[in-house]
Write a protein that holds these residues in place. Structure first.
Motif, short mmCIF file in Angstrom:
data_model
loop_
_atom_site.label_atom_id
_atom_site.label_comp_id
_atom_site.label_asym_id
_atom_site.label_seq_id
_atom_site.Cartn_x
_atom_site.Cartn_y
_atom_site.Cartn_z
N PHE A 56 1.36 -0.85 0.03
CA PHE A 56 -0.39 0.32 -0.29
C PHE A 56 0.77 0.69 -0.25
O PHE A 56 0.54 1.87 -0.85
CB PHE A 56 -1.11 0.50 1.10
N ALA A 60 0.72 4.13 -2.40
CA ALA A 60 0.58 5.47 -2.69
C ALA A 60 2.28 6.63 -3.17
O ALA A 60 1.52 7.32 -4.00
CB ALA A 60 0.29 5.56 -1.18
N LEU A 63 2.10 6.98 -6.93
CA LEU A 63 1.42 7.77 -7.27
C LEU A 63 1.59 9.55 -6.95
O LEU A 63 2.07 10.36 -7.63
CB LEU A 63 0.01 8.09 -6.44
N ILE A 70 -3.68 12.83 -3.65
CA ILE A 70 -4.34 11.26 -3.10
C ILE A 70 -5.31 11.86 -2.28
O ILE A 70 -5.02 12.61 -1.72
CB ILE A 70 -3.62 10.31 -2.62
N ALA A 73 -8.49 6.51 -0.94
CA ALA A 73 -8.09 5.27 -0.86
C ALA A 73 -8.79 4.05 0.15
O ALA A 73 -9.55 4.39 0.83
CB ALA A 73 -6.44 5.10 -0.71
N LYS A 74 -8.77 3.14 -0.61
CA LYS A 74 -9.77 1.59 -0.79
C LYS A 74 -8.77 0.68 -0.72
O LYS A 74 -8.11 0.18 -1.13
CB LYS A 74 -10.76 1.41 -1.17
N ASP A 85 -6.90 -2.66 -4.94
CA ASP A 85 -6.31 -1.11 -3.92
C ASP A 85 -6.67 0.11 -4.90
O ASP A 85 -6.51 -0.22 -6.53
CB ASP A 85 -4.56 -0.34 -3.71
N THR A 86 -7.41 0.71 -4.25
CA THR A 86 -8.09 1.99 -5.26
C THR A 86 -7.89 3.45 -4.44
O THR A 86 -7.52 3.38 -3.32
CB THR A 86 -9.64 1.69 -4.88
N PHE A 87 -7.36 4.34 -5.70
CA PHE A 87 -7.20 5.61 -5.37
C PHE A 87 -8.01 6.33 -6.12
O PHE A 87 -8.12 5.75 -7.54
CB PHE A 87 -5.77 5.23 -5.10
N TYR A 88 -7.86 7.44 -5.06
CA TYR A 88 -8.74 8.10 -5.93
C TYR A 88 -8.22 9.37 -5.70
O TYR A 88 -7.46 10.19 -5.04
CB TYR A 88 -10.10 8.78 -4.92
N VAL A 89 -7.60 10.28 -7.02
CA VAL A 89 -6.68 11.51 -7.60
C VAL A 89 -6.64 12.66 -8.06
O VAL A 89 -8.02 12.06 -9.39
CB VAL A 89 -5.44 10.54 -8.17
N ASP A 205 -7.04 10.83 8.41
CA ASP A 205 -6.92 9.04 7.18
C ASP A 205 -6.88 8.52 8.79
O ASP A 205 -6.49 8.27 9.46
CB ASP A 205 -5.45 9.26 7.17
#
Length: 218
Positions: A56, A60, A63, A70, A73-74, A85-89, A205
């Motif tokens: 993870f 991160a 990115l 970022i 994240a999930k 792993d999902t990231f919202y960027v 976080d």
């Protein structure tokens, strides 16, 4: 939702096909999917790969090296050792990721981090300086709050759910998620869930952690 589940199944199948064709899962390239969410003005990055220690924080970090911010994240860790792993960027100041070079840099950097165990911190610091030079996180009404905001860390156990939760509030900065997740990993814990948020320049976080050896968390 159903579309997300379908995408994850497709990506897992692609990874399983790659596993069947390679001699070492450690050298596998991750399966990466980029999708723009125009309603939320961000890009969703899904990464499916063989699970491993520190995955993870390395994702991160890659990115951040690619110059992306970022927002969330999930983490999904499957019982068959496959991680989703999902990231919202976003691109700083621009919203959804439009830069093909940023996507290519992320893919190249994560290969270096996972296969060659490259230390990403020097590149993250260099990227932070580059973005600062283009006035990212420049003087604003929120900067005073950022600079004066003391970091806090709370750790507590939910006995009913048999999980340990770490909540952190700190001034937002490039590479913060990398540093937090790496610290957790360096202390022998795996992250099973991550919720990342930022408000007025302050990162909020939350991580669910477990001992890497599945021992009770003291």
């Amino acid at each position: 939702d159903n579309a997300e589940i379908s995408l994850h199944i497709q990506m897992v199948n692609r990874l399983l096909t790659s596993i069947a064709m390679t001699d070492s899962v450690g050298s596998l390239r991750p399966i990466i999917d980029w999708k723009d969410d125009l309603n939320r003005s961000l890009t969703v990055v899904n990464v499916v790969t063989w699970d491993r220690a520190g995955l993870f924080y390395k994702l991160a970090g890659a990115l951040s090296v690619a110059g992306l911010n970022i927002l969330g994240a999930k983490v999904i860790s499957r019982t068959d050792h496959i991680a989703i792993d999902t990231f919202y960027v976003v691109e700083p100041g621009r919203g959804p990721v439009q830069s093909a070079s940023a996507q290519e840099k992320f893919a190249r950097t994560i290969d270096e981090a996972l296969v060659a165990s490259k230390d990403l911190l020097p590149d993250i610091l260099a990227q932070a300086k580059k973005i600062a030079a283009t006035r990212y996180l420049s003087s604003s009404s929120g900067e005073t709050l950022q600079s004066s905001f003391p970091p806090t860390v709370d750790v507590y156990h939910e006995l009913s759910m048999q999980r340990t939760i770490v909540e952190i509030q700190a001034r937002d900065q490039i590479g913060l998620l990398y540093r937090l997740a790496k610290t957790i990993s360096d202390h022998g814990f795996d992250i099973t869930f991550a919720r990342i948020g930022t408000e007025r320049g302050v990162a909020i976080d939350t991580f669910h952690i477990e001992d890497a050896n599945r021992a009770p968390v003291d």
